[in-house]
Enzyme design. Structure first.
Site, PDB file in Angstrom:
ATOM      1  N   ASP A  28     -12.624   8.399  -7.125  1.00  0.00           N
ATOM      2  CA  ASP A  28     -12.081   7.281  -7.896  1.00  0.00           C
ATOM      3  C   ASP A  28     -12.522   7.498  -9.344  1.00  0.00           C
ATOM      4  OD1 ASP A  28     -10.991   4.933  -8.746  1.00  0.00           O
ATOM      5  OD2 ASP A  28     -12.151   3.614  -7.420  1.00  0.00           O
ATOM      6  N   ARG A  86       0.853  -1.203   0.000  1.00  0.00           N
ATOM      7  CA  ARG A  86       0.000   0.000   0.000  1.00  0.00           C
ATOM      8  C   ARG A  86       0.881   1.243   0.000  1.00  0.00           C
ATOM      9  NH1 ARG A  86      -4.440   0.085  -1.890  1.00  0.00           N
ATOM     10  NH2 ARG A  86      -5.142  -1.652  -0.593  1.00  0.00           N
ATOM     11  N   GLU A 117      -2.492   8.433 -11.573  1.00  0.00           N
ATOM     12  CA  GLU A 117      -1.943   7.253 -12.220  1.00  0.00           C
ATOM     13  C   GLU A 117      -1.949   7.406 -13.738  1.00  0.00           C
ATOM     14  OE1 GLU A 117      -4.223   3.887 -10.647  1.00  0.00           O
ATOM     15  OE2 GLU A 117      -4.766   5.131  -8.945  1.00  0.00           O
ATOM     16  N   HIS A 165       0.653   3.165 -10.738  1.00  0.00           N
ATOM     17  CA  HIS A 165      -0.359   3.529  -9.730  1.00  0.00           C
ATOM     18  C   HIS A 165       0.304   4.369  -8.625  1.00  0.00           C
ATOM     19  CE1 HIS A 165      -3.420   3.062  -6.665  1.00  0.00           C
ATOM     20  NE2 HIS A 165      -4.085   2.122  -7.319  1.00  0.00           N
TER      21      HIS A 165
HETATM   22  C1  BG6 Z   1      -7.323   2.582  -7.965  1.00  0.00           C
HETATM   23  C2  BG6 Z   1      -8.674   2.129  -8.413  1.00  0.00           C
HETATM   24  O1  BG6 Z   1      -6.484   2.725  -9.074  1.00  0.00           O
HETATM   25  O2  BG6 Z   1      -6.782   1.598  -7.081  1.00  0.00           O
HETATM   26  C3  BG6 Z   1      -9.560   1.935  -7.195  1.00  0.00           C
HETATM   27  O3  BG6 Z   1      -9.235   3.081  -9.322  1.00  0.00           O
HETATM   28  C4  BG6 Z   1      -8.923   0.955  -6.224  1.00  0.00           C
HETATM   29  O4  BG6 Z   1     -10.839   1.474  -7.593  1.00  0.00           O
HETATM   30  C5  BG6 Z   1      -7.523   1.447  -5.899  1.00  0.00           C
HETATM   31  O5  BG6 Z   1      -9.702   0.859  -5.051  1.00  0.00           O
HETATM   32  C6  BG6 Z   1      -6.751   0.537  -4.944  1.00  0.00           C
HETATM   33  O6  BG6 Z   1      -6.710  -0.765  -5.412  1.00  0.00           O
HETATM   34  P1  BG6 Z   1      -6.063  -1.915  -4.556  1.00  0.00           P
HETATM   35  O7  BG6 Z   1      -6.290  -3.194  -5.335  1.00  0.00           O
HETATM   36  O8  BG6 Z   1      -4.605  -1.592  -4.420  1.00  0.00           O
HETATM   37  O9  BG6 Z   1      -6.759  -1.901  -3.213  1.00  0.00           O
END
Ligand code: BG6
Length: 293
Positions: free
Chosen positions: A215, A76, A274, A171
């Protein structure tokens, strides 16, 4: 080959005082980079950059204070590499969100010291256990150039004999002073799909400001974005190539609280902007085609 021997990696790819392989958080091999202009860290699993800080700056990249760095788990924060699909798999809800690259094993291809910059090149190792998820002969390489600027070149090559479709994103979680006061410039008048409002198509008015869960997939845009951060008294410029979609994400308080690896107020200091190939911007690669994001 999966690298497990840190001393062998340091012998082959280490650069004195500049590139060092260590056993990092969660026991994962981590590449520590230090040069005249920046410091940075890349976890080999996922080719996941977790930190990049130009000299005399606050960190530009955000890592969750509750991050759980562990084998086979998405990290994360940092820069997860979403590939070969972005978000949920287009046809199979059981497949992992954001594809297979961010938790995959990567190998080191090269490290290079340039004046005030360091280059690190990694390649995704094909995992026979994930053949069901992605059976197509494809190579994915990620070339990082780390200095006063951070450059990432994500290169997908179709090495098979049939066309493939690639959705992807860098991301990036940016470290910001306070989400309430941020604006993102560059997406004015663009259309976006609002994922917190059932995917409705809307048009951006003025700079993007965030005051609730956000989002959004901005479509048909090759624009550079500027994060204006009055708290940290800086602007972060995001330039992109090979991408016509930009995702802006902040989970806000409820979702943030519900995420074990995020926690209550963590959303205040992060914003994801992103550079992506998502929705209509998913790319078809014919045999032999190479795509750079
Ligand atoms: C974003 C998406 O890029 O990533 C969201 O648009 C998503 O919908 C977020 O919740 C986090 O994703 P993850 O799989 O890392 O929890």
């Amino acid at each position: 080959m999966i690298h497990t021997d840190i001393s062998a990696l340091n012998t082959q790819f280490g650069i004195t005082d500049q590139v060092t392989f260590i056993e990092g958080q969660g026991g994962l091999i981590t590449i520590e980079i230090n040069n005249a202009e920046c410091s940075a860290s890349i976890v080999l699993q996922g080719a996941h950059l977790t930190h990049w800080t130009p000299r005399n700056q606050k960190p530009v990249i955000w890592l969750s204070p509750a991050v759980d760095v562990a084998p086979n788990k998405a990290i994360r924060g940092g820069i997860p590499i979403c590939w070969p699909w972005f978000g949920p798999h287009p046809t199979n809800a059981d497949f992992p969100s954001h594809g297979i690259a961010r938790t995959g094993h990567w190998e080191v291809i090269a490290t290079t010291a340039l004046t005030d910059k360091t280059q690190v090149s990694l390649r995704l190792i094909k995992d026979p256990n994930k053949n069901e998820l992605w059976p197509y002969p494809t190579t994915l390489e990620c070339h990082f150039t780390l200095g006063r600027e951070l450059e990432i070149d994500l290169v997908s090559s179709n090495t098979g004999s049939e066309a493939i479709r690639i959705g992807q994103a860098l991301h990036t979680y940016f470290n910001i002073g306070d989400i309430h006061n941020i604006s993102v410039i560059g997406l004015e008048d663009c259309f976006y799909l609002d994922k917190v409002d059932g995917g409705k198509r809307k048009q951006q008015q003025g700079p993007v400001k965030v005051s609730a869960e956000t989002d959004r997939i901005y479509t048909d845009t090759d624009a550079d974005c500027l994060i204006n951060d009055p708290e940290y008294q800086r602007q972060i410029r995001i330039e992109k190539r090979g991408s016509l979609s930009t995702v802006v994400w902040n989970p806000w308080v409820e979702k943030s609280t519900a995420m074990a690896d995020m926690g209550g107020n963590a959303y205040i200091n992060m914003l994801c902007v992103e550079s992506a190939n998502a929705v209509d911007d998913v790319r078809t690669l014919q045999p032999g085609d190479v795509h750079h994001l």
